[in-house]
Design a protein around this motif. Structure first.
Motif, PDB file in Angstrom:
ATOM      1  N   SER A 119       0.824  -1.209   0.000  1.00  0.00           N
ATOM      2  CA  SER A 119       0.000   0.000   0.000  1.00  0.00           C
ATOM      3  C   SER A 119       0.857   1.258   0.000  1.00  0.00           C
ATOM      4  CB  SER A 119      -0.933   0.003   1.211  1.00  0.00           C
ATOM      5  OG  SER A 119      -1.821  -1.101   1.189  1.00  0.00           O
TER       6      SER A 119
ATOM      7  N   SER B 121      -5.680   1.253   4.034  1.00  0.00           N
ATOM      8  CA  SER B 121      -4.610   0.411   4.586  1.00  0.00           C
ATOM      9  C   SER B 121      -4.503   0.529   6.104  1.00  0.00           C
ATOM     10  CB  SER B 121      -3.267   0.780   3.950  1.00  0.00           C
ATOM     11  OG  SER B 121      -2.910   2.114   4.258  1.00  0.00           O
TER      12      SER B 121
ATOM     13  N   GLN C  47     -11.658  -4.697   2.358  1.00  0.00           N
ATOM     14  CA  GLN C  47     -10.796  -4.035   1.378  1.00  0.00           C
ATOM     15  C   GLN C  47     -11.096  -4.517  -0.037  1.00  0.00           C
ATOM     16  OE1 GLN C  47      -9.923  -5.046   4.333  1.00  0.00           O
ATOM     17  NE2 GLN C  47      -8.325  -3.785   5.248  1.00  0.00           N
TER      18      GLN C  47
ATOM     19  N   ASP D 275     -12.716  -2.910  -4.604  1.00  0.00           N
ATOM     20  CA  ASP D 275     -12.116  -3.172  -5.906  1.00  0.00           C
ATOM     21  C   ASP D 275     -12.960  -2.715  -7.090  1.00  0.00           C
ATOM     22  OD1 ASP D 275      -9.515  -4.251  -6.522  1.00  0.00           O
ATOM     23  OD2 ASP D 275     -10.535  -5.774  -7.711  1.00  0.00           O
TER      24      ASP D 275
ATOM     25  N   TRP E 142     -12.861   1.027  -7.344  1.00  0.00           N
ATOM     26  CA  TRP E 142     -11.457   1.360  -7.595  1.00  0.00           C
ATOM     27  C   TRP E 142     -11.137   1.167  -9.085  1.00  0.00           C
ATOM     28  CZ3 TRP E 142      -7.281   3.471  -5.254  1.00  0.00           C
ATOM     29  CH2 TRP E 142      -6.000   3.156  -5.717  1.00  0.00           C
TER      30      TRP E 142
ATOM     31  N   TRP F  46      -6.782  -4.275  -4.735  1.00  0.00           N
ATOM     32  CA  TRP F  46      -7.350  -4.699  -3.454  1.00  0.00           C
ATOM     33  C   TRP F  46      -7.790  -6.160  -3.477  1.00  0.00           C
ATOM     34  CZ3 TRP F  46      -5.971  -1.278  -0.079  1.00  0.00           C
ATOM     35  CH2 TRP F  46      -5.819   0.047  -0.465  1.00  0.00           C
TER      36      TRP F  46
ATOM     37  N   LEU G 168      -4.695  -8.600  -3.187  1.00  0.00           N
ATOM     38  CA  LEU G 168      -3.798  -8.530  -2.024  1.00  0.00           C
ATOM     39  C   LEU G 168      -3.567  -9.894  -1.371  1.00  0.00           C
ATOM     40  CD1 LEU G 168      -4.551  -5.219  -0.063  1.00  0.00           C
ATOM     41  CD2 LEU G 168      -2.371  -5.970  -1.012  1.00  0.00           C
TER      42      LEU G 168
END
Length: 557
Positions: free
Chosen positions: A88, A235, A280, A284, A287, A399, A402
């Motif tokens: 991040s 984050s 998180q 996505d 995002w 995301w 991850l």
């Protein structure tokens, strides 16, 4: 023979079992590994404890105590957070840098454009320009304020209309120096600016160019500024207690059984991390939509909304407008006299004004694309956008991937020789999907799918709002309703581009005569910043001088 083989196998199993039990009984490897984490080695029992009342790891014969389990839980939280934080931070730093590069570039273009115009006008035409310099100073100040704060600070359409009306008033007085004009008369002239079109088609073209370029530039920069903010806030979301418990079980329960080198199975790791990063992962979709919007607007910046190609020759475009006024001055004056009335002769007009006061020795030379100056910030918009597009594409699905990025390499053990949560064996559970909704069936992390993280939901909303602004900017429209610096009322600024694709407006680019020469000005104006080496162009003052000279000629004979 078969009997002997069975006896040998039994002895081998007992030997391996005895070795594992021996390691567990003395806990030496656990003591070494535990102390390497920075903990007190005296916390570890010398020998395995039978029936240890552990809260997370399997109970029974163990090298762990409840106190050790608590400390290792804290360690597992840090170990799980570290790779996520590193990834991040790297992404945050990348786009913070890109934002700074673009912002510096756009601001320097504004400064250079003003200096270019001012230096040339002052050097070549002296007092005549300086007496009108505040008009251009205010023009650039307004453009800068719009770039910084948007339509909350400056209505771009109104500002440009006022600029041309003011310029017309000044030029009209100059080309008609033999008359007196009251303020009321000049208001009449200003009201007819659009109808008269004294500057030709330049104001219309420049309005569309400036509006599109400024909306695209400032919206893109705001998008780049949003990315580090979102990354930082997302984050920093803390892991839930159930996540910390699952991470402890995955990473450090092998310690308690004396298997300090045993790594978790990859699918086991994926389920734990997808449970811990479920909120998180829900970021996505928005995002990725946001990144698509940024990429589309970057294409506009490279093409029809190119900020650099608008600002660099802006003084030439204004000069072209002035020359149009020069050529049409007689017709414009006649139309004004017909619409606003015949003005009174000027009592202050004196034929004794000398050629030295009104004449000029230069000749207007328009902008040459071949003589383009060094760009701002030591780079160009094309280079900046090419680079940032690569970074934007690389950031997609950040995301949701991850867990996959974390559960690789030395953090996991391939195959079946891995820790499955209870023993060294194959992990049998199915790998669940990303996102909060999928965690209802997560076998390793208890996730309350009815309680989405508020911080992450707010960042999803912020991304969605910015994506709407990016899409609007792609069509040349500004959806900003407040200043970047402070909340205040605002209004939408139009672009003159109602089509989803503005590609057809080829007339937005100004043509220039073949083989012109772009003069360079090295003189520094007192009170102004020194020239950055940017070549400058022809000026309004030159045309004004020509107009004045033509009108004064009969009186100078």
């Amino acid at each position: 023979m078969k009997t002997l083989l069975c006896v040998a196998c039994t002895l081998l199993v007992l030997s391996v079992s005895g070795t594992a039990e021996q390691k567990l009984k003395n806990c030496n490897e656990v003591r070494t590994a535990y102390s390497s984490k920075g903990f007190n080695v005296n916390d570890v029992p010398n020998k395995g404890v039978n029936g240890a009342p552990l809260k997370v790891c399997p109970q029974g014969f163990s090298c762990c105590t409840v106190e050790m389990e608590e400390k290792l839980s804290q360690q597992s939280h840090s170990d799980m957070k570290a790779p996520v934080s590193r990834l991040s931070t790297n992404l945050q730093s990348t786009f913070k840098q890109k934002h700074d590069h673009f912002d510096k570039f756009f601001r320097e273009l504004l400064v250079n454009a003003e200096l270019s115009l001012d230096n040339m006008f002052v050097r070549t035409y002296g007092m005549m320009y300086m007496q009108n310099a505040e008009l251009f100073k205010n023009f650039f100040e307004s453009l800068t304020r719009y770039y910084v704060s948007g339509s909350a600070a400056v209505n771009l359409d109104s500002m440009l209309s006022d600029f041309w009306a003011d310029l017309l008033e000044r030029m009209f007085r100059l080309v008609n120096v033999q008359y007196e004009f009251s303020d009321a008369y000049m208001e009449c002239v200003s009201r007819h600016t659009e109808q008269l079109q004294p500057f030709g088609d330049v104001p219309r073209k420049l309005r569309i160019q400036l509006t599109r370029a400024f909306i695209a530039a400032r919206t893109f920069v705001r998008g780049l500024a949003l990315m580090p903010e979102v990354i930082n806030k997302v984050s920093m979301v803390s892991a839930s207690p159930s996540c910390v418990r699952a991470a402890m079980k995955m990473m450090y329960c092998p310690y308690c059984s004396g298997q300090v080198a045993l790594k978790p199975c990859q699918n086991y790791c994926l389920n734990v991390m997808r449970g811990c990063l479920a909120n998180q992962a829900d970021l996505d979709t928005e995002w990725n939509n946001f990144l698509d919007g940024m990429l589309s607007l970057a294409e506009r910046l490279e093409g029809p909304f190119n900020f650099e190609s608008v600002m660099d020759p802006i003084d030439v475009k204004i000069s072209e407008a002035i020359m149009n006024m020069q050529e049409n001055s007689m017709q414009v004056s006649q139309k004004v006299f017909q619409g606003c009335g015949q003005p009174k002769p000027s009592m202050a007009f004196r034929s004794k004004r000398s050629l030295k006061e009104t004449g000029f020795t230069g000749r207007f030379r328009p902008y040459s694309p071949d003589a383009r100056p060094t760009t701002a910030a030591g780079t160009s918009l094309d280079r900046l956008t090419t680079d940032v597009k690569k970074k934007l594409k690389h950031a997609k699905k950040f995301w949701s991937t991850l867990p996959d990025t974390v559960c690789v390499g030395e953090r996991i053990a391939p195959g079946d020789e891995c820790w499955n949560g209870t023993a060294k064996s194959r992990y049998e559970s199915v790998v669940i999907g990303n996102g909060l909704a999928n965690q209802v069936s997560n076998p390793d992390v208890d996730v309350d799918i009815t309680k989405p993280n508020i911080m992450i939901r707010s960042q999803i909303a912020a991304l969605k709002e910015m994506t709407s602004r990016l899409k609007a900017a792609h069509s040349g429209n500004d959806l900003s309703t407040e200043s970047d610096d402070e909340s205040s009322g605002g209004e939408e600024s139009g672009s003159g581009c109602d089509s989803p694709s503005c590609e057809t407006d080829r007339d937005m680019y100004f043509s220039t005569p073949p083989n012109p020469v772009k003069p360079r000005v090295d003189q520094v104006v007192v009170g102004k910043a020194p020239s950055t080496g940017v070549a400058t162009h022809g000026s309004m003052a030159l045309a004004l001088c020509g107009l004045a000279l033509a009108l004064l000629a009969p009186h100078l004979r």
